[in-house]
Design a protein around this motif. Structure first.
Motif, PDB file in Angstrom:
ATOM      1  N   ASP A   1       0.863  -1.186   0.000  1.00 19.07           N
ATOM      2  CA  ASP A   1       0.000   0.000   0.000  1.00 19.07           C
ATOM      3  C   ASP A   1       0.892   1.226   0.000  1.00 19.07           C
ATOM      4  OD1 ASP A   1       1.015   0.171   2.585  1.00 19.07           O
ATOM      5  OD2 ASP A   1      -0.793  -0.587   3.538  1.00 19.07           O
ATOM      6  N   GLY A   2       0.315   2.390   0.230  1.00 21.21           N
ATOM      7  CA  GLY A   2       1.114   3.604   0.330  1.00 21.21           C
ATOM      8  C   GLY A   2       0.739   4.648  -0.689  1.00 21.21           C
ATOM      9  N   GLY A   3       1.741   5.435  -1.119  1.00 25.73           N
ATOM     10  CA  GLY A   3       1.452   6.552  -1.996  1.00 25.73           C
ATOM     11  C   GLY A   3       2.458   6.738  -3.107  1.00 25.73           C
ATOM     12  N   LEU A   4       1.967   7.260  -4.246  1.00 26.84           N
ATOM     13  CA  LEU A   4       2.794   7.611  -5.398  1.00 26.84           C
ATOM     14  C   LEU A   4       2.479   9.038  -5.817  1.00 26.84           C
ATOM     15  CD1 LEU A   4       2.529   4.473  -7.727  1.00 26.84           C
ATOM     16  CD2 LEU A   4       4.450   5.106  -6.260  1.00 26.84           C
ATOM     17  N   ALA A   5       3.516   9.728  -6.300  1.00 25.22           N
ATOM     18  CA  ALA A   5       3.317  11.092  -6.775  1.00 25.22           C
ATOM     19  C   ALA A   5       2.870  11.123  -8.229  1.00 25.22           C
ATOM     20  CB  ALA A   5       4.607  11.899  -6.605  1.00 25.22           C
ATOM     21  N   ARG A   6       3.564  10.387  -9.105  1.00 26.23           N
ATOM     22  CA  ARG A   6       3.270  10.425 -10.527  1.00 26.23           C
ATOM     23  C   ARG A   6       3.533   9.079 -11.186  1.00 26.23           C
ATOM     24  NH1 ARG A   6       1.355  14.470  -8.995  1.00 26.23           N
ATOM     25  NH2 ARG A   6       1.671  16.611  -9.760  1.00 26.23           N
ATOM     26  N   LEU A   7       2.788   8.822 -12.257  1.00 32.17           N
ATOM     27  CA  LEU A   7       3.026   7.692 -13.154  1.00 32.17           C
ATOM     28  C   LEU A   7       3.090   8.246 -14.565  1.00 32.17           C
ATOM     29  CD1 LEU A   7       3.158   4.630 -13.875  1.00 32.17           C
ATOM     30  CD2 LEU A   7       0.660   4.696 -14.028  1.00 32.17           C
ATOM     31  N   ARG A   8       4.191   8.005 -15.267  1.00 28.52           N
ATOM     32  CA  ARG A   8       4.350   8.427 -16.654  1.00 28.52           C
ATOM     33  C   ARG A   8       4.567   7.190 -17.518  1.00 28.52           C
ATOM     34  NH1 ARG A   8       2.262  13.120 -15.385  1.00 28.52           N
ATOM     35  NH2 ARG A   8       3.678  14.645 -14.456  1.00 28.52           N
ATOM     36  N   LEU A   9       3.860   7.116 -18.632  1.00 29.24           N
ATOM     37  CA  LEU A   9       3.959   5.978 -19.547  1.00 29.24           C
ATOM     38  C   LEU A   9       4.217   6.519 -20.951  1.00 29.24           C
ATOM     39  CD1 LEU A   9       0.923   3.944 -18.164  1.00 29.24           C
ATOM     40  CD2 LEU A   9       3.339   3.509 -17.714  1.00 29.24           C
ATOM     41  N   PHE A  10       5.486   6.592 -21.313  1.00 31.85           N
ATOM     42  CA  PHE A  10       5.872   7.194 -22.584  1.00 31.85           C
ATOM     43  C   PHE A  10       5.903   6.158 -23.695  1.00 31.85           C
ATOM     44  CE2 PHE A  10       7.706   9.888 -19.288  1.00 31.85           C
ATOM     45  CZ  PHE A  10       7.306  11.150 -19.712  1.00 31.85           C
ATOM     46  N   GLY A  11       5.410   6.555 -24.852  1.00 33.00           N
ATOM     47  CA  GLY A  11       5.382   5.657 -25.993  1.00 33.00           C
ATOM     48  C   GLY A  11       4.782   6.355 -27.196  1.00 33.00           C
ATOM     49  N   ALA A  12       4.476   5.577 -28.205  1.00 35.38           N
ATOM     50  CA  ALA A  12       3.897   6.112 -29.441  1.00 35.38           C
ATOM     51  C   ALA A  12       2.613   5.370 -29.762  1.00 35.38           C
ATOM     52  CB  ALA A  12       4.894   5.963 -30.594  1.00 35.38           C
ATOM     53  N   PRO A  13       1.599   6.081 -30.254  1.00 41.56           N
ATOM     54  CA  PRO A  13       0.354   5.405 -30.624  1.00 41.56           C
ATOM     55  C   PRO A  13       0.550   4.546 -31.858  1.00 41.56           C
ATOM     56  CG  PRO A  13       0.258   7.711 -31.254  1.00 41.56           C
ATOM     57  CD  PRO A  13       1.525   7.534 -30.472  1.00 41.56           C
ATOM     58  N   THR A  14      -0.197   3.468 -31.940  1.00 43.66           N
ATOM     59  CA  THR A  14      -0.220   2.671 -33.167  1.00 43.66           C
ATOM     60  C   THR A  14      -0.983   3.454 -34.232  1.00 43.66           C
ATOM     61  OG1 THR A  14      -2.257   1.575 -32.490  1.00 43.66           O
ATOM     62  CG2 THR A  14      -0.182   0.515 -31.848  1.00 43.66           C
ATOM     63  N   PRO A  15      -0.810   3.112 -35.505  1.00 43.54           N
ATOM     64  CA  PRO A  15      -1.558   3.834 -36.550  1.00 43.54           C
ATOM     65  C   PRO A  15      -3.065   3.820 -36.325  1.00 43.54           C
ATOM     66  CG  PRO A  15       0.214   2.556 -37.540  1.00 43.54           C
ATOM     67  CD  PRO A  15       0.176   2.175 -36.090  1.00 43.54           C
ATOM     68  N   ASP A  16      -3.620   2.658 -35.944  1.00 45.97           N
ATOM     69  CA  ASP A  16      -5.064   2.611 -35.707  1.00 45.97           C
ATOM     70  C   ASP A  16      -5.440   3.364 -34.437  1.00 45.97           C
ATOM     71  OD1 ASP A  16      -3.713   0.547 -34.287  1.00 45.97           O
ATOM     72  OD2 ASP A  16      -5.632  -0.407 -33.855  1.00 45.97           O
TER      73      ASP A  16
ATOM     74  N   GLY B   1      -5.030  13.163 -43.484  1.00 44.89           N
ATOM     75  CA  GLY B   1      -3.799  13.525 -42.776  1.00 44.89           C
ATOM     76  C   GLY B   1      -4.065  14.237 -41.472  1.00 44.89           C
ATOM     77  N   LEU B   2      -5.049  15.134 -41.465  1.00 40.92           N
ATOM     78  CA  LEU B   2      -5.402  15.865 -40.246  1.00 40.92           C
ATOM     79  C   LEU B   2      -5.841  14.918 -39.141  1.00 40.92           C
ATOM     80  CD1 LEU B   2      -6.084  18.627 -38.847  1.00 40.92           C
ATOM     81  CD2 LEU B   2      -8.377  18.358 -39.800  1.00 40.92           C
ATOM     82  N   LEU B   3      -6.606  13.890 -39.516  1.00 42.40           N
ATOM     83  CA  LEU B   3      -7.163  12.960 -38.526  1.00 42.40           C
ATOM     84  C   LEU B   3      -6.266  11.750 -38.282  1.00 42.40           C
ATOM     85  CD1 LEU B   3     -10.934  13.015 -39.579  1.00 42.40           C
ATOM     86  CD2 LEU B   3      -9.677  14.545 -38.058  1.00 42.40           C
ATOM     87  N   GLY B   4      -5.143  11.659 -38.965  1.00 39.48           N
ATOM     88  CA  GLY B   4      -4.237  10.547 -38.751  1.00 39.48           C
ATOM     89  C   GLY B   4      -4.736   9.239 -39.330  1.00 39.48           C
ATOM     90  N   VAL B   5      -5.556   9.317 -40.378  1.00 45.20           N
ATOM     91  CA  VAL B   5      -6.158   8.123 -40.977  1.00 45.20           C
ATOM     92  C   VAL B   5      -5.412   7.806 -42.283  1.00 45.20           C
ATOM     93  CG1 VAL B   5      -8.242   7.143 -41.998  1.00 45.20           C
ATOM     94  CG2 VAL B   5      -8.399   8.577 -39.960  1.00 45.20           C
ATOM     95  N   ASN B   6      -4.992   6.557 -42.441  1.00 40.81           N
ATOM     96  CA  ASN B   6      -4.308   6.146 -43.663  1.00 40.81           C
ATOM     97  C   ASN B   6      -5.281   6.058 -44.833  1.00 40.81           C
ATOM     98  OD1 ASN B   6      -1.732   5.873 -42.502  1.00 40.81           O
ATOM     99  ND2 ASN B   6      -2.269   3.855 -41.694  1.00 40.81           N
ATOM    100  N   PRO B   7      -4.790   6.221 -46.067  1.00 33.81           N
ATOM    101  CA  PRO B   7      -5.675   6.088 -47.228  1.00 33.81           C
ATOM    102  C   PRO B   7      -6.357   4.728 -47.269  1.00 33.81           C
ATOM    103  CG  PRO B   7      -3.561   7.022 -47.869  1.00 33.81           C
ATOM    104  CD  PRO B   7      -3.422   6.559 -46.448  1.00 33.81           C
ATOM    105  N   ALA B   8      -7.526   4.683 -47.891  1.00 31.87           N
ATOM    106  CA  ALA B   8      -8.289   3.433 -47.952  1.00 31.87           C
ATOM    107  C   ALA B   8      -7.531   2.392 -48.766  1.00 31.87           C
ATOM    108  CB  ALA B   8      -9.646   3.695 -48.592  1.00 31.87           C
TER     109      ALA B   8
END
Length: 400
Positions: free
Chosen positions: A313-328, A393-400
């Motif tokens: 138990d106890g306490g935490l100040a911050r949790l950071r999870l760095f990464g990159a989104p998948t295309p979808d 491109g604005l929405l981050g969507v790949n061409p059909a």
């Protein structure tokens, strides 16, 4: 989630919220509305303008300086999003509170001045409602649109101690690139969706921006008297791959956890309630007191949710999870952002960002929501190829 107060306060100063304008603040400053601490009152504490109040207080309305039948204040949300509920607190205002209030919201681009935002398309989110003195008023909001500002109207005048605007963050994907960023940060759209314990402080604190200033800025559980352990589950801003994590115990000296473990799950392929669907991102690892811990994550599987277990138990100040989104994941984030825009803003974005004709932009905005990539592709059939490419491109969507 039925209790909207468990959601982040979109107007919080810690997230960048601010009161940008008010028509009157004669007795007490408008900025007090967003102070993070609970309102306080010290009797017989007078300044040059009267009793000092911890809130926003306007003068008594008189014909010689009236500019309408009520007073108002405009708040810039620190993180734009969908508003699920508002708290209007008249704490310590007993003979000088407004009789009624109402709230509106709008969505605008950039950083407008008070004069510029006055002409925005304001949407009612709380109808004119009665207020009581020295009371916290909770108003649920059911408007499924992404907003950037709110306007509090009070009738006819008086004082309000605090304003809280709870909701879900909907980040602007134009500021989120494919390079690594904090997928769990509340300002990017991350959110704690479940927790074992909220006794001392809310778990969403660990996803808050900036460095902790005191122990109370983090998440702390009560002392366990059993063989279990405490935990939180965070939903990421977008489906992505985590490359490194920070588990910060700053200011937790005598009450930090002894160890922690991180697990992930891809909710598009597995059930959150199925223990076997979760996999290790960081095995159970010893933690030090009052220390920011940084860990490399070597697992390459995409995740939508992360579970942090602390032992015991106890306490935490911050949790950071760095990464990159998948295309979808990036496409889903962009589509949600666009689907939730009010029509006027959506049309303006299509015209300014994609070079779309105004009439086409209005019609395209009306055709929403698209919900998924196939719906967007279908809606773009027959569109000028250059405009269609810019929209994708604005929405981050790949061409059909």
């Amino acid at each position: 989630m039925t209790d909207f107060t468990l959601l982040p306060d979109l107007a919080a100063r810690a997230l960048g919220g601010g009161v940008i304008a008010a028509n009157d603040e004669f007795f007490a400053e408008k900025e007090n509305l967003l102070r993070p601490a609970a309102p306080v009152f010290q009797p017989h504490t007078f300044g040059h303008k009267g009793q000092i109040m911890d809130g926003w207080e306007t003068r008594r309305r008189r014909p010689e300086f009236e500019d309408g039948d009520h007073d108002w204040a405009i708040v810039r949300l620190g993180t734009p999003g969908v508003i699920h509920g508002v708290i209007v607190d008249t704490a310590h205002f007993t003979g000088n509170y407004p009789e009624h209030c109402a709230l509106e919201a709008c969505a605008v681009e950039g950083h407008p001045t008070p004069e510029e935002i006055a002409g925005a398309a304001w949407v009612p989110i709380v109808p004119k409602s009665a207020l009581r003195g020295d009371s916290e008023h909770r108003f649920a909001v059911d408007v499924e649109q992404r907003f950037t500002h709110v306007r509090l109207r009070i009738y006819p005048d008086g004082g309000v101690a605090r304003l809280r605007v709870h909701g879900q963050v909907v980040p602007d994907p134009r500021f989120l690139t494919a390079t690594a960023f904090d997928l769990a940060a509340v300002e990017n759209g991350g959110q704690v969706v479940d927790a074992s314990n909220r006794f001392y402080s809310p778990p969403n604190n660990v996803l808050a921006p900036g460095l902790p200033r005191v122990m109370g800025d983090g998440w702390e559980t009560r002392r366990r008297r059993d063989d279990g352990n405490d935990w939180i589950v965070a939903q990421l801003a977008a489906r992505g791959r985590i490359t490194h994590a920070t588990i910060d115990t700053s200011y937790f000296i005598g009450n930090s956890p002894g160890s922690a473990r991180l697990q992930g799950i891809d909710a598009t392929a597995g059930d959150l309630d199925a223990p076997d669907a979760w996999f290790d991102l960081l095995p159970r690892t010893r933690l030090q007191r009052d220390t920011p811990h940084r860990f490399r994550i070597t697992t390459t599987q995409p995740v939508t949710h992360v579970r942090l277990d602390i032992h015991p138990d106890g306490g935490l100040a911050r949790l950071r999870l760095f990464g990159a989104p998948t295309p979808d994941g990036l496409a889903a984030l962009g589509l949600r952002w666009f689907d939730l825009m009010p029509p006027d803003q959506a049309s303006a974005v299509l015209t300014a960002e994609c070079g779309a004709p105004a009439d086409w932009a209005r019609d395209f905005a009306t055709a929403r929501p698209f919900s998924d990539e196939s719906g967007l592709h279908k809606a773009l059939e027959g569109t000028d190829p250059l405009v269609a490419a810019r929209v994708r491109g604005l929405l981050g969507v790949n061409p059909a």
